[in-house]
Design an enzyme around this catalytic site. Structure first.
Site, short mmCIF file in Angstrom:
data_model
loop_
_atom_site.label_atom_id
_atom_site.label_comp_id
_atom_site.label_asym_id
_atom_site.label_seq_id
_atom_site.Cartn_x
_atom_site.Cartn_y
_atom_site.Cartn_z
N ARG A 1 0.82 -1.21 0.00
CA ARG A 1 0.00 0.00 0.00
C ARG A 1 0.86 1.26 0.00
O ARG A 1 0.45 2.28 -0.57
CB ARG A 1 -0.94 0.00 1.20
CG ARG A 1 -2.13 -0.91 0.96
CD ARG A 1 -3.05 -0.93 2.14
NE ARG A 1 -4.34 -1.51 1.77
CZ ARG A 1 -5.20 -2.00 2.64
NH1 ARG A 1 -4.94 -1.97 3.93
NH2 ARG A 1 -6.34 -2.49 2.22
N LYS A 57 -14.88 -15.17 6.64
CA LYS A 57 -16.29 -15.09 7.02
C LYS A 57 -17.23 -15.00 5.83
O LYS A 57 -17.15 -14.09 5.02
CB LYS A 57 -16.53 -13.88 7.92
CG LYS A 57 -16.09 -14.13 9.36
CD LYS A 57 -16.22 -12.90 10.21
CE LYS A 57 -17.67 -12.63 10.61
NZ LYS A 57 -17.77 -11.35 11.36
N GLY A 103 -7.05 -7.10 1.20
CA GLY A 103 -5.73 -6.90 1.79
C GLY A 103 -4.98 -8.20 1.97
O GLY A 103 -3.79 -8.30 1.62
N GLY A 131 -12.50 -4.01 1.42
CA GLY A 131 -13.88 -3.61 1.71
C GLY A 131 -14.42 -2.65 0.67
O GLY A 131 -15.55 -2.78 0.21
P1 ADP Z 1 -9.14 -10.39 2.24
O1 ADP Z 1 -8.40 -9.49 3.21
O2 ADP Z 1 -8.29 -10.76 1.07
O3 ADP Z 1 -10.47 -9.83 1.87
P2 ADP Z 1 -10.26 -11.98 4.36
O4 ADP Z 1 -9.89 -10.91 5.33
O5 ADP Z 1 -11.68 -12.18 4.05
O6 ADP Z 1 -9.45 -11.77 3.00
O7 ADP Z 1 -9.73 -13.38 4.90
C1 ADP Z 1 -8.38 -13.63 5.10
C2 ADP Z 1 -8.15 -14.62 6.19
O8 ADP Z 1 -8.91 -15.80 5.99
C3 ADP Z 1 -6.71 -15.06 6.23
O9 ADP Z 1 -6.09 -14.53 7.37
C4 ADP Z 1 -6.78 -16.58 6.26
O10 ADP Z 1 -5.92 -17.17 7.23
C5 ADP Z 1 -8.22 -16.84 6.64
N1 ADP Z 1 -8.69 -18.16 6.19
C6 ADP Z 1 -8.65 -18.66 4.95
N2 ADP Z 1 -9.09 -19.93 4.93
C7 ADP Z 1 -9.39 -20.25 6.20
C8 ADP Z 1 -9.89 -21.43 6.84
N3 ADP Z 1 -10.15 -22.54 6.15
N4 ADP Z 1 -10.09 -21.39 8.18
C9 ADP Z 1 -9.82 -20.26 8.88
N5 ADP Z 1 -9.36 -19.11 8.34
C10 ADP Z 1 -9.15 -19.11 7.02
MG MG Z 2 -8.72 -9.15 5.35
#
Ligand code: ADP
Ligand code: MG
Length: 403
Positions: free
Chosen positions: A42, A208, A360, A384
């Site tokens: 970033r 989530k 991120g 987001g």
């Molecule tokens: P982004 O920031 O790219 O939008 P998110 O914040 O939604 O992504 O999710 C990222 C997190 O999801 C990572 O820290 C990763 O460890 C976690 N994650 C991915 N798969 C799993 C899983 N099967 N169980 C628990 N956490 C997970």
């Molecule tokens: Mg994230």
């Protein structure tokens, strides 16, 4: 919407320009209480706009936030390490100044092309206040720093979905312009929503499902395939009637997921890497998605799923990816994310697919796993913000520039 180019064409030499940047980078705490930047993506993304202003002779005052301080100064959320890295990238000293007298003095001492970074803007609770008057008062103080003939450049794409003082309110106090990063991001998102070429494949992961339901609903009618991995896939697997052991599960979303599955466009993993503990030293096994043992948790998608996802991606003309396929931060659970990311890189190189990474953690995964950043058409700095745009929501920090 007026842009950075318009501002530079007006002439900015000697003028003080307030820039909202997104410098919210991941940090590692190291022993002496100092923090180390683990991914400077970033900061690098903010450089072109800041350099353009400097070269045009502007005096640049940057505002940014880091983490989620509780409304007062907290040393671990200081922007000090960011000021250091930004200075290296810009090739000039970046003075870090606390809001108030220190900021006024530092801005007063600026010469043309100089840069001051204000300390974490969220150290002041008015930045994120829900009270419009509090926010407006803080915004006026920020705008006041620029003196006569000041201007505001909005370049923190990662925060444009936030109605916050340094993003939204200040744009009403100063002539406001969209920075280069914000413009580039919006152009990519517009392409994804308005003129995406088919077949269009979306890959969603992360932790989530409830965070991403709105974007799934908005995208389903527009896409040909929606590939789901990460922690969120287990709520979908549960919706198919499978047991998911101790994997992440949002029970209250099972019915919604069942409805979404009726679209016929959602592709779920058929195998999963499970572990008996959430750690890099855990015992692991790869099992079929309908055979997750009790007491084990799914932490990555398996190789058969990666191959199936890669097959779909190999035929796509447009790809949007948000959310890692597994807990990529731990080596035993990184292969799903690596494999899917590689498939997107291949589709981009071999078929000329238009590929966008948003989020991120997803962007950090690209870099942490050693994939080439330029292997994707675009890596968004805003998770987001890009999701809300794709959901069709109006982003306050963009809308205010269009007024
Ligand atoms: P982004 O920031 O790219 O939008 P998110 O914040 O939604 O992504 O999710 C990222 C997190 O999801 C990572 O820290 C990763 O460890 C976690 N994650 C991915 N798969 C799993 C899983 N099967 N169980 C628990 N956490 C997970
Ligand atoms: Mg994230």
């Amino acid at each position: 919407m007026k842009t950075l180019d318009d501002l530079i064409a007006e002439g900015v030499a000697g003028r003080t320009v307030l820039v909202r940047a997104d410098l919210n980078v991941p940090l590692d705490a190291i022993e002496n209480g100092q923090s180390r930047i683990t991914d400077d993506g970033r900061i690098r993304a903010s450089v072109p706009t800041l350099s353009a202003l400097r070269w045009a002779g502007a005096r640049v005052v940057v505002t940014a936030h880091l983490g989620r301080p509780k409304g007062g100064p907290e040393p671990r959320y200081s922007l000090a390490p960011v000021a250091g890295r930004l200075g290296e990238l810009l090739g000039t000293d970046v003075v870090l100044a606390a809001h108030g007298d220190e900021a006024r003095a530092a801005v007063g001492a600026l010469t043309d092309g100089g840069v001051v970074l204000l300390e974490n803007i969220r150290f002041d609770p008015r930045e994120t206040s829900k009270n419009e008057d509090e926010r407006a008062a803080f915004a006026r103080e920020l705008a006041g720093l620029t003196g006569e003939n000041g201007a505001f450049v909005s370049d923190g794409f990662g925060v444009v979905h936030r109605k916050q003082a340094s993003v939204y309110d200040v744009a009403q106090d100063l002539p406001a312009y969209a920075g280069g990063l914000v413009l580039a991001e919006v152009e990519v998102l517009r392409r994804l929503t308005e003129t995406a070429q088919r077949p269009y494949a979306v890959v969603l992961g992360g932790s989530k499902v409830s965070d991403k339901l709105a974007v799934i609903e908005a995208l389903l009618p527009k896409v040909d395939a929606l590939l789901v991995g990460g922690g969120m896939c287990f709520t979908f697997l549960a919706a198919q009637g499978y047991g998911v052991g101790d994997s992440l599960l949002e029970r209250d979303q099972i019915d919604v997921c069942r409805k979404l599955l009726e679209s016929g466009k959602i592709v779920l993993p058929t195998d999963v890497v499970v572990a008996d503990d959430f750690s890099a030293e855990a015992n692991t096994r790869t099992v079929a998605a309908d055979a997750i043992p009790d007491g084990w948790k799914g932490l990555d998608i398996g190789p058969e799923s990666v191959a199936a996802f890669a097959e779909v991606l190999g035929g796509a003309a447009t790809v949007f990816w948000n959310g890692p396929m597994g807990v990529f931060e731990l080596a035993p659970f990184a292969e799903g994310t690596r494999g899917v990311a590689q498939a997107i890189v291949d589709a981009t190189a071999k078929n000329g697919a238009f590929s966008v990474v948003g989020g991120g953690d997803s962007a950090a995964a690209v870099r942490a796993l050693g994939l080439p950043e330029d292997g994707f058409s675009h890596i968004s700095t805003g998770g987001g913000a890009s999701l809300e745009y794709l959901e069709g929501k109006s982003l306050p920090g963009i809308a205010v520039l269009e007024q």
